[in-house]
Design an enzyme around this catalytic site. Structure first.
Site, PDB file in Angstrom:
ATOM      1  N   ILE A  13       0.846  -1.205   0.000  1.00  0.00           N
ATOM      2  CA  ILE A  13       0.000   0.000   0.000  1.00  0.00           C
ATOM      3  C   ILE A  13       0.881   1.254   0.000  1.00  0.00           C
ATOM      4  CG2 ILE A  13      -1.875   1.224   1.159  1.00  0.00           C
ATOM      5  CD1 ILE A  13      -2.645  -1.493   2.438  1.00  0.00           C
ATOM      6  N   ASP A  60      14.579   0.823  10.930  1.00  0.00           N
ATOM      7  CA  ASP A  60      13.529   0.144  11.693  1.00  0.00           C
ATOM      8  C   ASP A  60      12.703   1.184  12.455  1.00  0.00           C
ATOM      9  OD1 ASP A  60      12.065  -1.443  13.493  1.00  0.00           O
ATOM     10  OD2 ASP A  60      13.739  -2.839  13.788  1.00  0.00           O
ATOM     11  N   PHE A  82       2.385   3.354   7.824  1.00  0.00           N
ATOM     12  CA  PHE A  82       1.976   2.094   7.189  1.00  0.00           C
ATOM     13  C   PHE A  82       2.764   0.894   7.719  1.00  0.00           C
ATOM     14  CE2 PHE A  82       1.191   5.223   3.790  1.00  0.00           C
ATOM     15  CZ  PHE A  82      -0.023   4.813   3.259  1.00  0.00           C
ATOM     16  N   THR A 129      -6.411  -2.074  10.241  1.00  0.00           N
ATOM     17  CA  THR A 129      -7.153  -3.075   9.480  1.00  0.00           C
ATOM     18  C   THR A 129      -8.519  -3.342  10.101  1.00  0.00           C
ATOM     19  OG1 THR A 129      -7.165  -5.449   9.012  1.00  0.00           O
ATOM     20  CG2 THR A 129      -5.836  -4.765  10.846  1.00  0.00           C
ATOM     21  N   ASP A 130      -9.446  -3.815   9.269  1.00  0.00           N
ATOM     22  CA  ASP A 130     -10.759  -4.224   9.786  1.00  0.00           C
ATOM     23  C   ASP A 130     -10.655  -5.511  10.614  1.00  0.00           C
ATOM     24  OD1 ASP A 130     -10.203  -5.967   7.692  1.00  0.00           O
ATOM     25  OD2 ASP A 130     -12.164  -5.779   6.725  1.00  0.00           O
ATOM     26  N   GLU A 131      -9.518  -6.192  10.543  1.00  0.00           N
ATOM     27  CA  GLU A 131      -9.387  -7.471  11.256  1.00  0.00           C
ATOM     28  C   GLU A 131      -9.420  -7.294  12.771  1.00  0.00           C
ATOM     29  OE1 GLU A 131      -6.768 -10.409   9.691  1.00  0.00           O
ATOM     30  OE2 GLU A 131      -6.585  -9.370   7.785  1.00  0.00           O
ATOM     31  N   TYR A 154      -1.642 -11.258  14.292  1.00  0.00           N
ATOM     32  CA  TYR A 154      -1.574 -10.040  13.467  1.00  0.00           C
ATOM     33  C   TYR A 154      -2.619  -9.030  13.912  1.00  0.00           C
ATOM     34  CZ  TYR A 154      -2.655  -6.946   9.525  1.00  0.00           C
ATOM     35  OH  TYR A 154      -2.934  -5.842   8.757  1.00  0.00           O
ATOM     36  N   ALA A 156      -4.334  -8.873  16.610  1.00  0.00           N
ATOM     37  CA  ALA A 156      -4.132  -8.438  18.004  1.00  0.00           C
ATOM     38  C   ALA A 156      -3.058  -7.354  18.074  1.00  0.00           C
ATOM     39  CB  ALA A 156      -3.742  -9.636  18.870  1.00  0.00           C
ATOM     40  N   LYS A 158      -2.228  -5.279  15.665  1.00  0.00           N
ATOM     41  CA  LYS A 158      -2.763  -4.038  15.077  1.00  0.00           C
ATOM     42  C   LYS A 158      -3.740  -3.372  16.068  1.00  0.00           C
ATOM     43  CE  LYS A 158      -2.037  -2.517  11.607  1.00  0.00           C
ATOM     44  NZ  LYS A 158      -0.929  -1.643  11.106  1.00  0.00           N
ATOM     45  N   ASN A 184      -7.152  -4.951   0.720  1.00  0.00           N
ATOM     46  CA  ASN A 184      -6.773  -4.193  -0.480  1.00  0.00           C
ATOM     47  C   ASN A 184      -6.339  -5.148  -1.583  1.00  0.00           C
ATOM     48  OD1 ASN A 184      -5.305  -1.018   0.455  1.00  0.00           O
ATOM     49  ND2 ASN A 184      -6.837  -2.178   1.561  1.00  0.00           N
ATOM     50  N   PRO A 209      -4.436 -22.917  -4.572  1.00  0.00           N
ATOM     51  CA  PRO A 209      -4.895 -23.369  -3.254  1.00  0.00           C
ATOM     52  C   PRO A 209      -5.926 -22.428  -2.651  1.00  0.00           C
ATOM     53  CG  PRO A 209      -2.758 -22.306  -3.077  1.00  0.00           C
ATOM     54  CD  PRO A 209      -3.123 -22.248  -4.520  1.00  0.00           C
ATOM     55  N   PRO A 285      -5.730 -21.960  10.865  1.00  0.00           N
ATOM     56  CA  PRO A 285      -6.257 -21.960  12.242  1.00  0.00           C
ATOM     57  C   PRO A 285      -6.877 -20.599  12.576  1.00  0.00           C
ATOM     58  CG  PRO A 285      -3.917 -22.601  12.192  1.00  0.00           C
ATOM     59  CD  PRO A 285      -4.277 -22.189  10.813  1.00  0.00           C
ATOM     60  N   GLY A 286      -8.061 -20.632  13.198  1.00  0.00           N
ATOM     61  CA  GLY A 286      -8.705 -19.384  13.625  1.00  0.00           C
ATOM     62  C   GLY A 286      -9.117 -18.484  12.468  1.00  0.00           C
TER      63      GLY A 286
HETATM   64  N1  LIG Z   1      -2.903  -5.193   2.654  1.00  0.00           N
HETATM   65  C1  LIG Z   1      -4.123  -5.027   3.131  1.00  0.00           C
HETATM   66  O1  LIG Z   1      -5.095  -5.557   2.582  1.00  0.00           O
HETATM   67  C2  LIG Z   1      -4.348  -4.139   4.340  1.00  0.00           C
HETATM   68  C3  LIG Z   1      -5.654  -3.851   4.718  1.00  0.00           C
HETATM   69  C4  LIG Z   1      -5.860  -3.003   5.810  1.00  0.00           C
HETATM   70  C5  LIG Z   1      -4.795  -2.448   6.488  1.00  0.00           C
HETATM   71  N2  LIG Z   1      -3.522  -2.761   6.102  1.00  0.00           N
HETATM   72  C6  LIG Z   1      -2.411  -2.126   6.839  1.00  0.00           C
HETATM   73  O2  LIG Z   1      -1.741  -1.271   5.909  1.00  0.00           O
HETATM   74  C7  LIG Z   1      -0.351  -1.204   6.231  1.00  0.00           C
HETATM   75  C8  LIG Z   1       0.470  -1.581   5.020  1.00  0.00           C
HETATM   76  O3  LIG Z   1       0.092  -2.908   4.612  1.00  0.00           O
HETATM   77  P1  LIG Z   1       0.777  -3.580   3.331  1.00  0.00           P
HETATM   78  O4  LIG Z   1      -0.150  -4.607   2.842  1.00  0.00           O
HETATM   79  O5  LIG Z   1       1.276  -2.529   2.419  1.00  0.00           O
HETATM   80  O6  LIG Z   1       2.009  -4.316   4.039  1.00  0.00           O
HETATM   81  P2  LIG Z   1       3.337  -4.896   3.373  1.00  0.00           P
HETATM   82  O7  LIG Z   1       3.688  -6.098   4.189  1.00  0.00           O
HETATM   83  O8  LIG Z   1       3.185  -5.048   1.903  1.00  0.00           O
HETATM   84  O9  LIG Z   1       4.418  -3.743   3.607  1.00  0.00           O
HETATM   85  C9  LIG Z   1       4.921  -3.460   4.895  1.00  0.00           C
HETATM   86  C10 LIG Z   1       6.123  -2.543   4.722  1.00  0.00           C
HETATM   87  O10 LIG Z   1       6.592  -2.217   6.032  1.00  0.00           O
HETATM   88  C11 LIG Z   1       8.012  -2.400   6.063  1.00  0.00           C
HETATM   89  N3  LIG Z   1       8.398  -2.759   7.439  1.00  0.00           N
HETATM   90  C12 LIG Z   1       8.104  -3.913   8.101  1.00  0.00           C
HETATM   91  N4  LIG Z   1       8.645  -3.876   9.330  1.00  0.00           N
HETATM   92  C13 LIG Z   1       9.278  -2.681   9.446  1.00  0.00           C
HETATM   93  C14 LIG Z   1      10.010  -2.061  10.481  1.00  0.00           C
HETATM   94  N5  LIG Z   1      10.210  -2.658  11.655  1.00  0.00           N
HETATM   95  N6  LIG Z   1      10.507  -0.825  10.263  1.00  0.00           N
HETATM   96  C15 LIG Z   1      10.314  -0.206   9.077  1.00  0.00           C
HETATM   97  N7  LIG Z   1       9.643  -0.745   8.050  1.00  0.00           N
HETATM   98  C16 LIG Z   1       9.130  -1.974   8.231  1.00  0.00           C
HETATM   99  C17 LIG Z   1       8.288  -3.514   5.079  1.00  0.00           C
HETATM  100  O11 LIG Z   1       9.629  -3.499   4.622  1.00  0.00           O
HETATM  101  C18 LIG Z   1       7.285  -3.195   3.981  1.00  0.00           C
HETATM  102  O12 LIG Z   1       7.819  -2.295   3.042  1.00  0.00           O
HETATM  103  C19 LIG Z   1      -0.147  -2.149   7.425  1.00  0.00           C
HETATM  104  O13 LIG Z   1      -0.141  -1.370   8.595  1.00  0.00           O
HETATM  105  C20 LIG Z   1      -1.362  -3.060   7.390  1.00  0.00           C
HETATM  106  O14 LIG Z   1      -1.689  -3.527   8.672  1.00  0.00           O
HETATM  107  C21 LIG Z   1      -3.270  -3.594   5.045  1.00  0.00           C
END
Ligand SMILES: NC(=O)c1ccc[n+]([C@@H]2O[C@H](COP(=O)([O-])OP(=O)(O)OC[C@H]3O[C@@H](n4cnc5c(N)ncnc54)[C@H](O)[C@@H]3O)[C@@H](O)[C@H]2O)c1
Length: 340
Positions: A13, A60, A82, A129-131, A154, A156, A158, A184, A209, A285-286
């Site tokens: 995202i 980080d 994000f 997230t909606d989760e 995950y 929990a 968030k 998304n 799968p 699971p779950g």
């Molecule tokens: N993908 C979905 O459908 C969805 C839906 C709702 C909410 N979200 C939320 O949106 C956000 C982005 O999701 P996404 O799907 O793009 O995730 P993603 O896993 O594709 O990307 C996560 C990014 O965070 C970086 N990252 C991970 N740990 C890090 C750290 N300790 N320090 C710095 N960077 C770090 C990773 O390198 C990566 O670029 C998340 O917070 C997720 O919970 C995602």
């Protein structure tokens, strides 16, 4: 010029958001802090090469010294957060990483905002997230008033980070907003997730799968519609408020696979439909049964509406993966997935 910290901008995202935001706000300076875990890829940000209002920092979000140094150097006017460990299956296998990044990482960012902003009204937008709401039965929708009931490590983690953002608003006056979005889909998603997996397996002739009976329901949103919602909330959302984001596109996983196979049958026809490759595998699971979002608050208060229909969005998405793979998906995947 305003400076904005974006975390996790090399993920799915984030890497759709960064080019959108940089183009729309050329007077903002964007700093993208990303650890480049297995889920982050700078190739997702090729279009940012040479963009002047943008800098990438590898690091980080849980590194308090680095985060504090960035706040001191750039004097951020806002944060759009994000970065996360985002894959439910991985959270079942290795929950610690989810607590470290999603909870302690969010805390580290909020704490830096508290220390550096000293009560000034600067926006901290936390993406969730909606989760966090758990699982729905056959009817009903998640609203912002739905009680939290996370079921996976995950969700929990968030949920915990949402609570920290909320608490930092109420306790320290941080101008925080939170958004809880549905699944998304779109370009640049990591190969481990459901839609890239389906496309890759279909093209390579392997079994596609599907967990359980394939009837788990998710509410799908095209990634750029999520980006537009974040933009609106970041700029116009009310401090301390939560906004649900969803596209009113409830689909079973089986329907998602069927839709993708239908596009592939048209774009890359074969003697037998790709649907013949669908294989049901042991359930996660779950595994939550159904998620569905009520985004009325975002629509009525901030005027947001999804611009992409599922039918057009899924065609764009499949076409993007076909173009990215030259028609033969070469990305590797260790296991089947159920999360967007
Ligand atoms: N993908 C979905 O459908 C969805 C839906 C709702 C909410 N979200 C939320 O949106 C956000 C982005 O999701 P996404 O799907 O793009 O995730 P993603 O896993 O594709 O990307 C996560 C990014 O965070 C970086 N990252 C991970 N740990 C890090 C750290 N300790 N320090 C710095 N960077 C770090 C990773 O390198 C990566 O670029 C998340 O917070 C997720 O919970 C995602």
């Amino acid at each position: 010029m305003k400076s904005i910290l974006i975390t996790g901008g090399a993920g799915f995202i984030g890497s759709n958001f960064v080019p959108y935001f940089a183009a729309k706000y050329p007077d903002y300076f964007l700093v993208n802090l990303d650890l480049l875990t297995y889920a982050g890829d700078l190739a997702n940000l090729r279009e940012m090469a040479g963009v002047k209002n943008y800098a990438f920092v590898k690091g980080d979000i849980g590194d308090a010294a680095l985060v504090s140094a960035l706040f001191a150097r750039y004097d951020f006017d806002g944060v759009i957060h994000f970065a996360a460990e985002s894959h439910v299956d991985n959270s079942i296998a290795n929950p610690r990483a989810f607590v470290e990044t999603n909870v302690l990482g969010a805390f580290t960012l909020l704490d830096a905002a508290r220390a550096h902003w000293r009560g000034e009204k600067r926006r901290f937008h936390h993406i969730s997230t909606d989760e966090v709401y758990g699982s729905l039965g056959a009817t009903g929708l998640f609203t912002e008033a739905t009680p939290y009931a996370p079921n996976s490590p995950y969700s929990a983690s968030k949920a915990a980070s949402d609570m920290l953002a909320r608490a930092f608003h109420h306790t320290y006056g941080i101008d925080a907003t939170i958004s809880n979005c549905s699944n998304n889909y779109g370009p640049k998603q990591h190969a481990e997730k459901l839609i890239p997996t389906i496309i890759r397996k279909a093209l390579s002739g392997e079994n596609i799968p599907l967990y359980g009976d394939g009837k788990n329901v998710r509410d799908w949103l095209y990634v750029l519609d999520h980006c537009r919602a974040i933009d609106l909330i970041f700029h116009r959302g009310a401090a301390g408020e939560t906004y649900n984001i969803g596209g009113k596109n409830e689909r079973t996983n089986l329907e998602i696979v069927a839709a993708i196979c239908a596009v592939l049958d048209e774009r890359r026809p074969r003697a037998v439909s790709y649907k013949e490759q669908i294989t049901f595998v042991a359930d996660r699971p779950g595994h939550d049964r159904r998620y569905a979002i009520d985004a009325t608050k975002l629509a009525t208060r901030l005027g947001w509406q999804a611009q992409e229909s599922f039918d057009t969005g899924i065609v764009k998405t499949v076409e993007w993966y076909l173009a990215a793979s030259g028609g033969e998906c070469s990305i590797q995947l260790p296991r089947p997935s159920g999360r967007g």
